[in-house]
Scaffold this motif. Structure first.
Motif, PDB file in Angstrom:
ATOM      1  N   ASN A 201      -0.012   5.069   4.061  1.00  0.00           N
ATOM      2  CA  ASN A 201       0.379   6.065   3.061  1.00  0.00           C
ATOM      3  C   ASN A 201      -0.703   7.133   2.893  1.00  0.00           C
ATOM      4  O   ASN A 201      -0.405   8.324   2.759  1.00  0.00           O
TER       5      ASN A 201
ATOM      6  N   GLU B 115      -2.959   8.032   5.124  1.00  0.00           N
ATOM      7  CA  GLU B 115      -3.024   8.860   6.345  1.00  0.00           C
ATOM      8  C   GLU B 115      -1.923   9.911   6.333  1.00  0.00           C
ATOM      9  O   GLU B 115      -2.152  11.081   6.679  1.00  0.00           O
ATOM     10  N   GLU B 116      -0.711   9.509   5.935  1.00  0.00           N
ATOM     11  CA  GLU B 116       0.400  10.457   5.911  1.00  0.00           C
ATOM     12  C   GLU B 116       0.149  11.573   4.906  1.00  0.00           C
ATOM     13  O   GLU B 116       0.366  12.758   5.199  1.00  0.00           O
TER      14      GLU B 116
ATOM     15  N   SER C 278      -2.830  13.907   6.199  1.00  0.00           N
ATOM     16  CA  SER C 278      -2.504  14.679   7.402  1.00  0.00           C
ATOM     17  C   SER C 278      -1.510  15.798   7.111  1.00  0.00           C
ATOM     18  O   SER C 278      -1.495  16.821   7.807  1.00  0.00           O
ATOM     19  N   ASN C 279      -0.688  15.631   6.059  1.00  0.00           N
ATOM     20  CA  ASN C 279       0.305  16.655   5.725  1.00  0.00           C
ATOM     21  C   ASN C 279      -0.215  17.697   4.742  1.00  0.00           C
ATOM     22  O   ASN C 279       0.479  18.679   4.447  1.00  0.00           O
TER      23      ASN C 279
END
Length: 555
Positions: A217, A219-220, A223-224
């Motif tokens: 979660n 990382e997502e 990265s966004n």
């Protein structure tokens, strides 16, 4: 019947969350040899403890028996368990035992007060035990939100006590030791007389989640994100710091840690070998030259602390770094009850800047370090104690935990701060009540909660303050008129006249009416001036301020 008894006395942490301090004793009544488990702090707020820096347990009962105190054992390095060691050590003087990481933190606290590092002794993990007086104490690894957390096995002539410390059942904690069911079952197999157990999450019926579940979660999210990413969490949660840093690194961002407490925890983890592969970090000075989309800050202040890095960024620039529209700020933490106001203030400050603020309302970016109800049940089954005494919780938590224990057939009791529990028999009994309170660190001075200092501070904050000065000559006659200084009061009263003028006029009339018995007696004169000032203020502004009277006499 034996004249010796086994006792348990919480001085902090029972009936509240924070400020943990638990006494165990064995021996003849009033002559027991004692040990202390944990010596922590809790934090003040402006409503009830304005100006106070830290709140610590009142150790007067233990200090009076310091010649009976064998040792102090620290379960882990959270401030509510170790934070008062340096402040209160002089009043107790017993050796301090802790495992390596916790000992590193404790020595640093001791060093701030000039104590030798040898005062803190490094203990090995179970099955090693430390013999002090009639006790054999072992540190049993247990998973929590800080490395090298330990429950304690305390073997006594009356039987085995298990002090759980703060814990959760986590088999993949990212940093630190996983929960070992077989180990805890083996401890229970030897027979456990009493379990003192964490109660924080007794009302949560969901099974606890592992720290390892957060990484995808995080990382997502990172990265966004388009602009700079800033994340805050508890400085002591090294596993979370590592997860955040690795997620930022995976997104191609440079990592910068802001906040002394956070850097100190990472340093301690590295020194003790707990952290061997923490991502490389950069200084705040170097961070200023990194493009925003390539930068991630991990900062202190998850609870809205005014002096921490989060609040400083919310107020504007901090070490040359500034939040801007399009940036993201993540609270990877749970807001401790009582801290909501400070956290929401920071959230709104960032929102006004155009920063996207993300909290953990959905449970995606934080997991608790404390056992939920299913975890507590499992610990009860593994240890299988005859007696359960809940700790580390507000009264409602302790009471619910007692119900849970009794459902399993164990004897149980609600024991709050100051209740001395006799554990010598088959069930727990309240033997006596001990006066307990709080010690405040106010600047560099320790004061008692009942000393009246904070009470007076609150009264001045609520009511305002008037200083009245009068001068009398050699014949005890007023020399000129009284004059007033006002603090925290409106300038104008109901009569649309300056409040200070109305006060001085009424006080002058009082002096004119006063007889010789009043004018020659400082106590009577002070009492009369205070009464008049408060009556005038009540009539003019609807308040009765605090009043200080200064009487000067010419000799």
């Amino acid at each position: 019947m034996s004249s010796e008894r086994l006792i348990y006395l919480p001085l902090g942490g029972a009936g509240e969350i924070g400020m943990n301090a638990y006494v165990y004793g064995y021996g003849p009544k009033d002559k027991e040899r004692l040990i202390l488990v944990d010596l922590g702090v809790t934090f003040p707020d402006m409503d009830t403890t304005p100006g106070v820096d830290l709140i610590m347990p009142d150790i007067s009962w233990l200090e009076e028996r310091k010649n009976q105190l064998e040792a102090i054992f620290i379960t882990h390095a959270h401030e509510d368990h170790v934070g008062a060691v340096g402040h209160l050590y002089e009043r107790l003087g017993a050796p301090v035992y802790a495992r390596a990481f916790t000992a590193n933190i404790a020595r640093h606290k001791m060093g701030e007060y000039g104590y030798s590092e040898s005062v803190v002794r490094t203990a090995s993990a179970w099955p090693e035990q430390i013999t002090v007086g009639p006790f054999k104490v072992g540190f049993v690894p247990i998973s929590h939100s800080i490395p090298e957390s330990s429950g304690l096995v305390i073997d006594t002539p009356r039987g085995r006590i298990v002090h759980s410390g703060d814990f959760k059942i986590d088999e993949t904690p990212v940093v630190g030791e996983p929960f070992d069911r077989d180990l805890w079952a083996s401890i229970g197999a030897s027979g456990v007389h009493a379990l003192m157990c964490d109660s924080t999450n007794v009302f949560s019926n969901h099974e606890g989640r592992s720290e390892a579940t957060l990484r995808p979660n995080l990382e997502e999210l990172i990265s966004n994100a388009s602009g700079m990413v800033v994340a805050t969490t508890f400085a002591s949660n090294i596993a979370r710091l590592k997860s955040l840093a690795e997620a930022g690194q995976a997104a191609g961002r440079s990592i910068c840690l802001l906040g002394r407490a956070m850097r100190r925890m990472v340093e301690a983890g590295t020194q003790t070998g707990i952290l061997t592969d923490f991502p490389k970090t950069i200084t705040a000075e170097d961070a200023r030259d990194v493009p925003r989309e390539n930068l991630m800050l991990i900062v202190t202040g998850s609870q809205g602390e005014r002096r921490a890095a989060s609040a400083q960024l919310a107020n504007g620039k901090y070490l040359g770094l500034q939040m801007k529209e399009g940036d993201t700020f993540l609270f990877s933490s749970k807001t401790i009850p009582g801290n909501e106001r400070g956290v929401i203030r920071i959230m709104n400050q960032f929102s006004e800047m155009g920063v996207d603020v993300i909290d953990d309302a959905g449970g995606l970016y934080h997991v608790s370090g404390h056992a939920n109800r299913p975890d507590l049940l499992e610990m009860h089954k593994l240890v299988n104690p005859d007696i359960v005494v809940p700790m580390h919780g507000e009264h409602r938590h302790l009471r619910e935990h007692v119900k849970l224990a009794k459902e399993r057939g164990a004897e149980a009791i609600v024991a709050v701060n100051g209740m001395l529990i006799d554990l010598s028999g088959a069930g727990p009994n309240v033997a006596e009540y001990v006066d307990t309170g709080r010690t405040y660190l106010d600047g560099s001075v320790q004061i008692g909660a009942l000393d009246g200092i904070v009470r007076d501070r609150i009264r001045m904050a609520l009511n305002g303050h008037i200083v009245v000065t009068v001068i009398l000559d050699e014949d005890d006659d007023p020399l000129g008129e009284p004059w007033c200084e006002l603090r925290g009061l409106p300038e104008m009263g109901r009569n649309n006249a300056p409040l200070v003028d109305v006060l001085e006029e009424d006080l002058s009339q009082f002096m004119g009416r006063a007889g010789a018995k009043t004018l020659t007696d400082d106590d009577k004169l002070e009492e009369g001036l205070k009464r008049q000032a408060r009556q005038t203020a009540q009539a003019e502004i609807g308040k009765k301020p605090e009043v200080t009277v200064i009487i000067s006499r010419l000799s």
